[in-house]
Design an enzyme around this catalytic site. Structure first.
Site, short mmCIF file in Angstrom:
data_model
loop_
_atom_site.label_atom_id
_atom_site.label_comp_id
_atom_site.label_asym_id
_atom_site.label_seq_id
_atom_site.Cartn_x
_atom_site.Cartn_y
_atom_site.Cartn_z
N HIS A 70 0.83 -1.21 0.00
CA HIS A 70 0.00 0.00 0.00
C HIS A 70 0.87 1.25 0.00
O HIS A 70 0.55 2.24 0.68
CB HIS A 70 -0.96 0.00 1.20
N SER A 163 -3.27 -12.09 -10.37
CA SER A 163 -3.64 -12.71 -11.64
C SER A 163 -4.08 -11.65 -12.66
O SER A 163 -3.92 -11.83 -13.87
CB SER A 163 -4.77 -13.72 -11.44
N SER A 164 -4.62 -10.53 -12.18
CA SER A 164 -5.09 -9.50 -13.13
C SER A 164 -3.91 -8.90 -13.87
O SER A 164 -3.95 -8.73 -15.09
CB SER A 164 -5.91 -8.43 -12.41
N ASP A 208 2.02 -4.19 -9.25
CA ASP A 208 1.73 -5.53 -9.77
C ASP A 208 2.19 -5.68 -11.21
O ASP A 208 2.78 -6.70 -11.59
CB ASP A 208 0.23 -5.82 -9.70
P1 ADP Z 1 -5.78 -10.74 -8.24
O1 ADP Z 1 -5.13 -9.84 -9.22
O2 ADP Z 1 -5.26 -10.55 -6.86
O3 ADP Z 1 -5.74 -12.17 -8.64
P2 ADP Z 1 -8.10 -9.29 -9.11
O4 ADP Z 1 -9.49 -9.18 -8.60
O5 ADP Z 1 -7.32 -8.05 -9.27
O6 ADP Z 1 -7.34 -10.34 -8.19
O7 ADP Z 1 -8.17 -10.00 -10.53
C1 ADP Z 1 -8.90 -11.19 -10.70
C2 ADP Z 1 -9.74 -11.11 -11.95
O8 ADP Z 1 -8.92 -11.08 -13.12
C3 ADP Z 1 -10.64 -12.32 -12.15
O9 ADP Z 1 -11.87 -12.17 -11.45
C4 ADP Z 1 -10.85 -12.33 -13.65
O10 ADP Z 1 -11.84 -11.39 -14.05
C5 ADP Z 1 -9.51 -11.82 -14.16
N1 ADP Z 1 -8.60 -12.94 -14.50
C6 ADP Z 1 -7.39 -13.18 -13.97
N2 ADP Z 1 -6.82 -14.28 -14.54
C7 ADP Z 1 -7.70 -14.74 -15.45
C8 ADP Z 1 -7.72 -15.83 -16.39
N3 ADP Z 1 -6.70 -16.70 -16.48
N4 ADP Z 1 -8.79 -15.98 -17.18
C9 ADP Z 1 -9.84 -15.13 -17.12
N5 ADP Z 1 -9.87 -14.08 -16.26
C10 ADP Z 1 -8.85 -13.89 -15.44
MG MG Z 2 -5.27 -7.73 -9.27
#
Ligand code: ADP
Ligand code: MG
Length: 422
Positions: A70, A163-164, A208
């Site tokens: 943060h 993952s985003s 990120d």
């Molecule tokens: P984090 O980045 O911590 O994993 P976020 O809420 O920022 O959590 O991002 C997650 C979102 O990104 C999922 O709900 C989806 O919409 C999208 N996402 C991430 N990876 C994938 C994937 N492999 N396929 C489809 N959507 C994905």
């Molecule tokens: Mg994210």
């Protein structure tokens, strides 16, 4: 921020409804899967989804933030490293200005969007992340055209492991090569952040995306989020007889209305009252005087104390790592957790339980990582104590009636890259 954080409010990730992705990492092991087999599966998936061969396959990793949480929306310091868990984008250019996006981790088949019709909109589902990257590139005047994309991933979604950003950076890397844009990793990271801020509508910082784009194997990334200056810092835990455990709590608590927006508004208010452009500009040595000026606003005072002390902790960790004193970073990690819990107030019962239990069972230090309110924590543990720490955390979760956490050791892996397909 580590506002990876600013993810959608969800009480339990398994309850996520379409069009969010199912957690693709649920079956993933600590290696993130065999890369050659995953490339072959990505190519086969592309063929099934689009009926042609992909021009290539691009990978971008999830990340763990070691310290510096943060801080990125205050222009501060952070220290993420890449996980071996990656998102792969198999992709080809299309001549007709269409994006055809498919993810093995999202229900509902391919999403088709015309580039000319892309507009930032809430509720765009998972495809908003890759479409947002193309949108951001076009907004920047870059000559990017249509594409077929097929996505597979071993990065757990919504677990604070980003993952985003992996999805955005994999897409950005593919479009960069398919259209010969010649962009640097830093530029790709900025475009990916622009996609998430401006198109998806998540007000995240740059950490990120920089981690996913710029990390290198065996190193953490010292990152100054103000000017994107960065350098690789050796972080070889195994060489010191240590392991870094990631504990995914597998919960994501409902956030009160705009909990993150509210944290950052408080940081901006603090900066304004202290007469600085951002909290990054408050030196640690000036902290006491700054806190005195904010005596009438205890909430802002706590938020400011977190950001200023957290920037200091990043500097401490770098100094210790560069001196080869890896074990000594443990207490700094735990101090960072206390600050996130008490001053920034973004922890939760599950994350606090991981930290307390891991430290009591022999960890050298532990902290939540990522945005908070669920997601993941990390624990630095001596090799000999790793199994005991993992067992103690699992038992403590069961005793508290929490869902079983997923625990795996993380070794710093590579940032975004094109993968060989033969
Ligand atoms: P984090 O980045 O911590 O994993 P976020 O809420 O920022 O959590 O991002 C997650 C979102 O990104 C999922 O709900 C989806 O919409 C999208 N996402 C991430 N990876 C994938 C994937 N492999 N396929 C489809 N959507 C994905
Ligand atoms: Mg994210």
């Amino acid at each position: 921020m580590n506002e990876s954080g600013a993810r959608r409010p969800t009480a339990d990730r398994t309850a996520r409804s379409a069009p969010s992705a199912a957690p693709p990492g649920d079956g993933a092991d600590e290696t993130g899967g065999d890369e050659r087999a995953r490339v072959a599966a990505g190519v086969a998936g592309f063929r099934a989804a689009h009926g042609t061969e992909p021009a290539g396959v691009w990978a971008a990793p999830g990340r763990v933030n070691l310290i510096g949480e943060h801080t990125d929306t205050s222009g501060g310091l952070a220290m993420p490293f890449a996980l071996p868990h990656t998102t792969l984008a198999a992709a080809s250019a299309r001549p007709d200005g269409m994006l055809r996006l498919h993810s093995a981790n999202a229900p509902g088949g391919a999403v088709e969007l015309a580039l000319d019709a892309l507009r930032p909109a809430a509720g765009g589902g998972w495809a908003a992340y890759p479409a947002g990257v193309a949108w951001a590139m076009r907004e920047a005047g870059l000559p990017v055209g249509g594409a077929d994309v097929h996505v597979t991933s071993t990065v757990p979604t919504g677990a604070g492991l980003s993952s985003s950003a992996a999805l955005e950076v994999a897409t950005a890397s593919a479009l960069n090569d398919l259209y010969g844009l010649g962009l640097t990793a830093e530029r790709l990271a900025r475009l990916a952040q622009r996609a998430e801020n401006g198109f998806v509508g998540v007000p995240c910082g740059i950490m990120d995306q920089m981690a996913s784009a710029c990390c290198t194997t065996g190193h953490a990334l010292y990152l100054d989020t103000r000017d994107l200056a960065h350098r690789a810092v050796p972080f070889d835990v195994a060489a010191h007889g240590l392991r870094l455990l990631v504990v995914d709590t597998r919960v994501q608590h409902e956030l009160g209305d705009g909990a993150y927006a509210n944290r950052h508004a408080a940081c901006e208010r603090g900066a304004r009252r202290l007469g600085v452009p951002a909290l990054r500009d408050v030196a640690y040595g000036e902290l006491d005087a700054a806190l005195e000026k904010l005596a009438d606003d205890p909430v802002v005072r706590r938020r400011v104390r977190h950001v200023v002390t957290e920037n200091r902790r990043v500097e401490e960790v770098i100094a210790l790592l560069e001196a080869g004193e890896t074990r000594a970073i443990g207490p700094v990690l735990t101090a960072g957790h206390a600050s996130l819990r008490d001053d920034f107030e973004v922890s939760c019962a599950e994350l606090d339980l991981v930290v307390e239990t891991a430290n009591a069972a022999g960890a050298l230090g532990a902290r939540m990582t990522g945005g908070g309110f669920g997601g993941s924590a990390i624990a630095l543990v001596p090799d000999a104590a790793a199994d005991a720490v993992a067992a103690a955390v699992t038992e403590a979760f069961a005793a508290a009636g929490f869902r079983a956490p997923r625990i795996f050791p993380a070794t710093p892996a590579a940032g975004a890259r094109r993968l060989p397909t033969d």
